[in-house]
Design an enzyme around this catalytic site. Sequence first.
Site, PDB file in Angstrom:
ATOM      1  N   CYS A 113       0.813  -1.229   0.000  1.00 47.85           N
ATOM      2  CA  CYS A 113       0.000   0.000   0.000  1.00 47.85           C
ATOM      3  C   CYS A 113       0.840   1.270   0.000  1.00 47.85           C
ATOM      4  CB  CYS A 113      -0.947   0.003   1.183  1.00 47.85           C
ATOM      5  SG  CYS A 113      -2.115  -1.350   1.098  1.00 47.85           S
ATOM      6  N   HIS A 250      -3.281   7.559   1.761  1.00 44.01           N
ATOM      7  CA  HIS A 250      -3.659   6.224   1.265  1.00 44.01           C
ATOM      8  C   HIS A 250      -5.066   5.926   1.768  1.00 44.01           C
ATOM      9  CE1 HIS A 250      -3.940   2.053   0.457  1.00 44.01           C
ATOM     10  NE2 HIS A 250      -3.702   1.658   1.695  1.00 44.01           N
ATOM     11  N   ASN A 280     -10.038   0.048  -0.753  1.00 45.05           N
ATOM     12  CA  ASN A 280      -8.587   0.138  -0.633  1.00 45.05           C
ATOM     13  C   ASN A 280      -7.972  -0.469  -1.891  1.00 45.05           C
ATOM     14  OD1 ASN A 280      -5.885  -0.153  -0.052  1.00 45.05           O
ATOM     15  ND2 ASN A 280      -6.181  -1.007   1.992  1.00 45.05           N
TER      16      ASN A 280
HETATM   17  N1  ACO Z   1     -18.919  -8.163   8.095  1.00 45.43           N
HETATM   18  C1  ACO Z   1     -19.500  -8.374   9.293  1.00 45.43           C
HETATM   19  N2  ACO Z   1     -18.816  -8.706  10.393  1.00 45.43           N
HETATM   20  C2  ACO Z   1     -17.487  -8.815  10.290  1.00 45.43           C
HETATM   21  C3  ACO Z   1     -16.811  -8.606   9.062  1.00 45.43           C
HETATM   22  C4  ACO Z   1     -17.586  -8.272   7.946  1.00 45.43           C
HETATM   23  N3  ACO Z   1     -17.036  -8.037   6.737  1.00 45.43           N
HETATM   24  N4  ACO Z   1     -15.505  -8.789   9.256  1.00 45.43           N
HETATM   25  C5  ACO Z   1     -15.345  -9.082  10.546  1.00 45.43           C
HETATM   26  N5  ACO Z   1     -16.541  -9.110  11.178  1.00 45.43           N
HETATM   27  C6  ACO Z   1     -16.831  -9.389  12.574  1.00 45.43           C
HETATM   28  C7  ACO Z   1     -15.729 -10.178  13.245  1.00 45.43           C
HETATM   29  O1  ACO Z   1     -15.879 -11.545  12.981  1.00 45.43           O
HETATM   30  C8  ACO Z   1     -15.949  -9.834  14.681  1.00 45.43           C
HETATM   31  O2  ACO Z   1     -17.013 -10.608  15.164  1.00 45.43           O
HETATM   32  P1  ACO Z   1     -16.984 -11.189  16.681  1.00 45.43           P
HETATM   33  O3  ACO Z   1     -16.940  -9.971  17.543  1.00 45.43           O
HETATM   34  O4  ACO Z   1     -18.239 -11.960  16.739  1.00 45.43           O
HETATM   35  O5  ACO Z   1     -15.734 -12.003  16.762  1.00 45.43           O
HETATM   36  C9  ACO Z   1     -16.421  -8.385  14.636  1.00 45.43           C
HETATM   37  O6  ACO Z   1     -16.868  -8.169  13.283  1.00 45.43           O
HETATM   38  C10 ACO Z   1     -15.336  -7.384  14.962  1.00 45.43           C
HETATM   39  O7  ACO Z   1     -14.163  -7.746  14.239  1.00 45.43           O
HETATM   40  P2  ACO Z   1     -12.834  -6.924  14.349  1.00 45.43           P
HETATM   41  O8  ACO Z   1     -11.832  -7.483  13.423  1.00 45.43           O
HETATM   42  O9  ACO Z   1     -12.458  -6.785  15.788  1.00 45.43           O
HETATM   43  O10 ACO Z   1     -13.367  -5.519  13.828  1.00 45.43           O
HETATM   44  P3  ACO Z   1     -12.648  -4.145  13.824  1.00 45.43           P
HETATM   45  O11 ACO Z   1     -13.464  -3.145  14.506  1.00 45.43           O
HETATM   46  O12 ACO Z   1     -11.210  -4.243  14.196  1.00 45.43           O
HETATM   47  O13 ACO Z   1     -12.715  -3.765  12.264  1.00 45.43           O
HETATM   48  C11 ACO Z   1     -11.261  -3.749  10.367  1.00 45.43           C
HETATM   49  C12 ACO Z   1     -12.069  -4.602  11.323  1.00 45.43           C
HETATM   50  C13 ACO Z   1     -12.204  -2.871   9.592  1.00 45.43           C
HETATM   51  C14 ACO Z   1     -10.489  -4.642   9.420  1.00 45.43           C
HETATM   52  C15 ACO Z   1     -10.297  -2.872  11.194  1.00 45.43           C
HETATM   53  O14 ACO Z   1      -9.549  -3.650  12.081  1.00 45.43           O
HETATM   54  C16 ACO Z   1      -9.373  -2.106  10.362  1.00 45.43           C
HETATM   55  O15 ACO Z   1      -9.760  -1.192   9.659  1.00 45.43           O
HETATM   56  N6  ACO Z   1      -8.061  -2.439  10.398  1.00 45.43           N
HETATM   57  C17 ACO Z   1      -7.109  -1.810   9.554  1.00 45.43           C
HETATM   58  C18 ACO Z   1      -7.045  -2.644   8.345  1.00 45.43           C
HETATM   59  C19 ACO Z   1      -6.593  -1.877   7.193  1.00 45.43           C
HETATM   60  O16 ACO Z   1      -7.010  -0.751   6.937  1.00 45.43           O
HETATM   61  N7  ACO Z   1      -5.746  -2.516   6.454  1.00 45.43           N
HETATM   62  C20 ACO Z   1      -5.215  -1.976   5.340  1.00 45.43           C
HETATM   63  C21 ACO Z   1      -4.091  -1.046   5.705  1.00 45.43           C
HETATM   64  S1  ACO Z   1      -2.660  -1.544   5.034  1.00 45.43           S
HETATM   65  C22 ACO Z   1      -3.042  -1.690   3.480  1.00 45.43           C
HETATM   66  O17 ACO Z   1      -3.683  -0.798   2.962  1.00 45.43           O
HETATM   67  C23 ACO Z   1      -2.670  -2.984   2.810  1.00 45.43           C
END
Ligand code: ACO
Length: 323
Positions: A113, A250, A280
Amino acid sequence: MRRSRIAGVGSYLPARIVTNAELAGRMDTSDEWIRQRTGIGQRHIAAEGETTSMLGVKAAEAALAHAGLKASDIDLIVLATATPDYTFPSAATQVQAALGITHGAAFDVAAVCSGFVYALTVADKFITSGSNTRALVIGAETFSRILDWEDRTTAVLFGDGAGAVVLEASEGKGDASDTGVLTTHLRSDGRHRAKLYVDGGPSTTGTAGHLRMEGREVFKHAVGMITDVIVDAFAATGYSAETIDWFVPHQANQRIITASAEKLGIAMEKVVLTVDRHGNTSAASIPLAFDVAVKDGRIARGDVVLIEAMGGGFTWGSALFRY
Ligand code: ACO
């Protein structure tokens, strides 16, 4: 002092739009969950047979047209991608061939990224050192090909697309009033591999593999790393959150962007946001967002623009330029 200025910008998005609602029909997710956690509403997905270099060629052609230049004016292509057409040759050489360029050099940069910030930095060094005159700097990705479509925690986050700028040599005074790239700052720390990686490759599994991510862990590191390199950019140029005109981050996640802008004191009116429409797109996201804001008239000639990215590796970086 020799500088590199942005002569033109262009981008390309595949025709097919996949909405959150469509994904919710295929996996256990919802529009509400995706929007709330990421800000993403839709993403573009490449058609069967449409490769990363094909997207890159279209973005490059748009950037050349915007700059009023011909492909033959280009003597360097630096293409950032984590999803090249082939293990080798580089996607950059495919773009070079498609554009009919037979002189100069073309190569890929792998920084996921952060790829566009890395590629811009490399091209700026080649130009300001005097070894090249006009470069195409391209970010192009088909992340849809490395997603595990059974994994809702990653499949909803990414999209395909490409963006490009033409960088060309120009003369400046050597101070922060110059037009062109004013400073670049690259960082990496390979200890973080397991938090964001692809579980395949030519010398491990012999397959392309699938993207794996510990989303929370990435989130935890992102804001701090991003703000560090932006503080470096401000220190190197004398610009600040108040005196820059635009922030083109980004486009990974709206929450990361908002948290970074808040921490740095950058007003949200200065932030260019496309993550809602593009998802993304990894190395393509910054030039895609930059192109949107130039073409809709927000970013004008003379404006000071700050870009930053953080991604797999981890890699991260910033650049500050006057457009
Ligand atoms: N739809 C519905 N529910 C979901 C989904 C989905 N697509 N994905 C995960 N969940 C559920 C999980 O299973 C979990 O359920 P549980 O509580 O029953 O176990 C719940 O949602 C919460 O999951 P988390 O992973 O804790 O959710 P979080 O609030 O952390 O959000 C996310 C997840 C959006 C991925 C967040 O962590 C994030 O934005 N991280 C940064 C990731 C990123 O931006 N990466 C790219 C940057 S680097 C690059 O660009 C390559």
